[in-house]
Scaffold this active site. Structure first.
Site, mmCIF file in Angstrom:
data_model
loop_
_atom_site.group_PDB
_atom_site.id
_atom_site.type_symbol
_atom_site.label_atom_id
_atom_site.label_comp_id
_atom_site.label_asym_id
_atom_site.label_seq_id
_atom_site.Cartn_x
_atom_site.Cartn_y
_atom_site.Cartn_z
ATOM 1 N N GLY A 412 0.819 -1.208 0.000
ATOM 2 C CA GLY A 412 0.000 0.000 0.000
ATOM 3 C C GLY A 412 0.852 1.257 0.000
ATOM 4 O O GLY A 412 1.995 1.283 -0.483
ATOM 5 N N SER A 413 0.303 2.315 0.595
ATOM 6 C CA SER A 413 0.921 3.646 0.474
ATOM 7 C C SER A 413 2.237 3.808 1.218
ATOM 8 O O SER A 413 2.934 4.815 1.030
ATOM 9 C CB SER A 413 -0.071 4.720 0.943
ATOM 10 N N THR A 414 2.620 2.859 2.083
ATOM 11 C CA THR A 414 3.951 2.946 2.702
ATOM 12 C C THR A 414 5.038 2.921 1.632
ATOM 13 O O THR A 414 6.155 3.396 1.855
ATOM 14 C CB THR A 414 4.190 1.787 3.691
ATOM 15 N N PHE A 415 4.695 2.389 0.444
ATOM 16 C CA PHE A 415 5.651 2.268 -0.649
ATOM 17 C C PHE A 415 5.890 3.595 -1.361
ATOM 18 O O PHE A 415 6.842 3.728 -2.142
ATOM 19 C CB PHE A 415 5.148 1.221 -1.648
ATOM 20 N N LYS A 416 5.032 4.594 -1.118
ATOM 21 C CA LYS A 416 5.184 5.886 -1.787
ATOM 22 C C LYS A 416 6.500 6.570 -1.414
ATOM 23 O O LYS A 416 7.015 7.392 -2.171
ATOM 24 C CB LYS A 416 3.987 6.780 -1.468
#
Length: 654
Positions: A412-416
């Site tokens: 999810g958005s932790t990868f941004k």
């Protein structure tokens, strides 16, 4: 002429007859010699295979008169099973007049025993065609008389302790309790049944223990080993059963149970397969062996070698001879990087969820905590797991045996954070680059009805910082498109994707799938979806790069004097690291409480076609880097369910 020829013929004939006679005598002697040797070799082959009953017909009448078949078989089976004899080898070195000289060797629990002996083979009056062995107990061991007996004294070696960084025992030798019955009249079937119910074991297992070959009346026969906690719980019930007793013994204990199961792993009693696989390494049927976690990884270091001495005693109980001895050798300790107080703090936040969390020292890469829930109690395996517990663990849909920290998931958005670092370092954007704000976006009409949507509208400029704060999927989808699949995947490979991470417990490889030239997949990867799969451990390592000038630290679990270990040096620039770190500090401040000024990002990963979600938070400050993920958060508040748990740990762990 004829007479001379006839004379020559007769002379030659005499020579031939003489030669035949000599050859005949030689053949007879050779056959006789070979038959005695052959008889003993047949007997020896049966001994090597442990076929004691089939050996008995080879004995002479005098030997059989002294040793009934059952007594003969028991003599061998009791002694050889008692000393754990294996790899028996017998070689005949000489034979003369029915005396066969042979060398015998075997492996035992006290090491190798070897000797040279003579076997006396005789022919019976009523059967002169074959040899028989004039057997007595010296054929077992040369110094063993018929009235003597063999005994083994053992001394258990101490298995090495698994410690936390401060020396606190996580897995060690401690007191356990053997529950058993005294063989004899009091070991009634009714008592066996009641004991089986109390201990949650099969009644047949008690019967088999009591029927073992070594058991004699009055002996204590252990049937199950239990922990101190279990002993306290059932001691009164056991005390009410006549003929049942409890004895203290040393065993493997796990003081923190489920809390550290995926770090320590567990030991079990060796199996026949283990013994075969580890021949020559000092294991016996009484040994334990590491089966998972650090117990398995560092088995060779932790394992102890039990000491043993094999004696021959005379009929008066006096030591006649020591025939083998192996010294006791304790195992070595393994000191981990785990801080048990940090482990407790993390476990308290996760114990009621299916999830996992890893905490690393953000300056060294040391793993301070590694928690995966639900978990299991390693003590159950070390003591011998009952069927009820085994069934419950196996039927648990959340799989307590899976280590979620080393398994891979959609982040999810932790990868941004990673997309942001790639975009800046590749000069695709700078920190002020903005995109047009739209409610939904697609690259072109080829996407059909597929659009990227943003989760939260905001009035601030759509630059990198605000895209991170408001978790703008459209921004990061477009960023990935701008970077391009070749550059994007090249950075991911540098960051450790599609590579084996060197970590003591083993980690699944992080992957991004194939066909990254497909723009929809590439864009989805940009905001942490698509085919992305990454382990919490790997993600945490990448987050350490934010305060290490773009260098990704190597996670490690075995203490190395606070050494800093590097996975990827200068994965991206110091300037990039500073920008992303600052923006993620602003992101954490936006979430609320951030007393340690950490840089972090929440994430909600959709799985099972959106039917369920995984809630994520990854963060880093000057002391620690942490990732926490929780399964099935759709009805709990998604990543917002995880956030306060991480904020608490960031505050507590200094």
């Amino acid at each position: 002429m004829r007479n001379d020829n006839k004379k020559s013929f007769l002379m030659i004939g005499s020579v031939v007859l003489a030669a035949v006679t000599v050859i005949g005598i030689a053949v007879f002697l050779i056959i006789g010699k070979e038959s005695s040797k052959k008889t003993f070799e047949e007997y020896a082959a049966l001994l090597e295979e442990g076929k004691y009953e089939e050996m008995y017909p080879y004995l002479s009448k005098d030997a059989k008169a002294n040793w009934a078949k059952d007594d003969f078989v028991k003599r061998y089976s009791n002694i050889f099973s008692g000393i754990e004899a294996s790899n028996i080898e017998i070689n005949v070195t000489d034979e003369k007049d029915g005396i066969v000289t042979y060398e015998e060797s075997m492996q035992t629990m006290a090491g190798e025993i070897s000797f040279t002996h003579e076997a006396n083979l005789v022919k019976e009056k009523d059967d002169t065609s074959s040899y028989k062995i004039d057997w007595n107990s010296t054929y077992v061991f040369p110094d063993l008389a018929d009235s003597d007996y063999v005994s083994v004294q053992t001394e258990k070696g101490k298995r090495g302790t698994i410690e936390d960084r401060n020396g606190t025992a996580l897995a060690t030798e401690g007191t356990v309790y053997s529950v058993g019955m005294v063989a004899g009249p009091k070991a009634t079937q009714d008592t066996q049944k009641k004991l089986a119910e109390i201990l949650s074991i099969d009644e047949d297992s008690i019967k088999q223990a009591l029927d073992a070959g070594w058991v004699q009346e009055g002996m204590f026969v252990p049937v199950k080993t239990i922990s101190e906690k279990d002993n306290n719980a059932i001691s009164q019930e056991l005390g009410n059963l006549e003929g049942v007793s409890v004895q203290e013994s040393a065993g493997r204990v796990y003081p923190y149970g489920e809390m550290l199961a995926h770090v320590t792993g567990y030991v079990q009693n060796v199996t026949a397969e283990d013994l075969e696989k580890n021949k020559g390494k000092g294991y016996t049927s009484n040994s334990v062996i590491g089966k998972s976690g650090l117990e398995a990884v560092y088995e060779d270091k932790l394992k102890a070698n039990d000491g043993a001495v094999i004696f021959i005693y005379d009929q008066n109980g006096n030591v006649k001879k020591q025939i083998a001895k192996k010294e006791t050798k304790n195992g070595q300790n393994v000191r981990t990087t785990i801080d048990v107080n940090t482990q407790k703090a993390v476990y308290e936040q996760l114990k009621n969820d299916a999830g996992g969390s890893v905490v690393m020292d953000s300056k060294t890469g040391e793993v301070l905590a590694l928690v995966s829930t639900p978990s299991y109690d390693p003590q159950d395996f070390a003591l011998g797991m009952d069927n009820k517990t085994w069934k419950a663990l196996n039927e648990n849909k959340d799989n307590p045996f899976m280590n979620r920290i080393t398994s891979v998931y959609t982040p999810g958005s932790t990868f941004k954070m990673i997309s942001a670092a790639i975009g800046l370092d590749s000069k695709t954007i700078d920190e002020n680059t903005a995109i047009e704000k739209v409610e939904k976006w697609q690259k072109d009409k080829s996407w059909g009805n597929n659009y990227v949507t943003t989760t939260e509208q905001y009035t601030e400029p759509s630059n990198l910082k605000n895209a991170l704060i408001y978790s703008d999927n459209i921004y990061f989808a477009q960023l990935a498109d701008k970077i391009g699949s070749k550059t994007y995947t090249s950075y991911l490979d540098t960051f450790g994707f599609n590579k084996k991470i060197n970590f003591e417990l083993g980690v699944q490889q992080s992957t991004y799938g194939d066909k990254m030239e497909d723009i929809q997949k590439l864009c989805a990867t940009g905001y942490g979806q698509g085919d992305l799969q990454i382990s919490p451990l790997h993600l945490t390592s990448i987050y350490t790069s934010l305060i290490n000038d773009g260098t990704i630290l190597q996670p490690y679990l075995v203490y190395s004097n606070n050494e800093t270990k590097t996975m990827v040096k200068n994965a991206y620039s110091k300037e990039t690291a500073n920008i992303v770190y600052k923006d993620l500090q602003a992101t954490m401040n936006h979430y609320g409480s951030n007393p340690t000024n950490a840089a972090g990002k929440t994430g909600t990963a959709e799985i099972d076609n959106g039917k369920e979600t995984i809630g994520w938070v990854s963060a880093v400050n000057e002391n620690i880097a942490i990732t926490m993920m929780v399964d099935k958060t759709k009805d709990k508040g998604y990543s917002q369910y995880v956030l306060p748990k991480v904020q608490k740990i960031l505050t507590e762990v200094k």
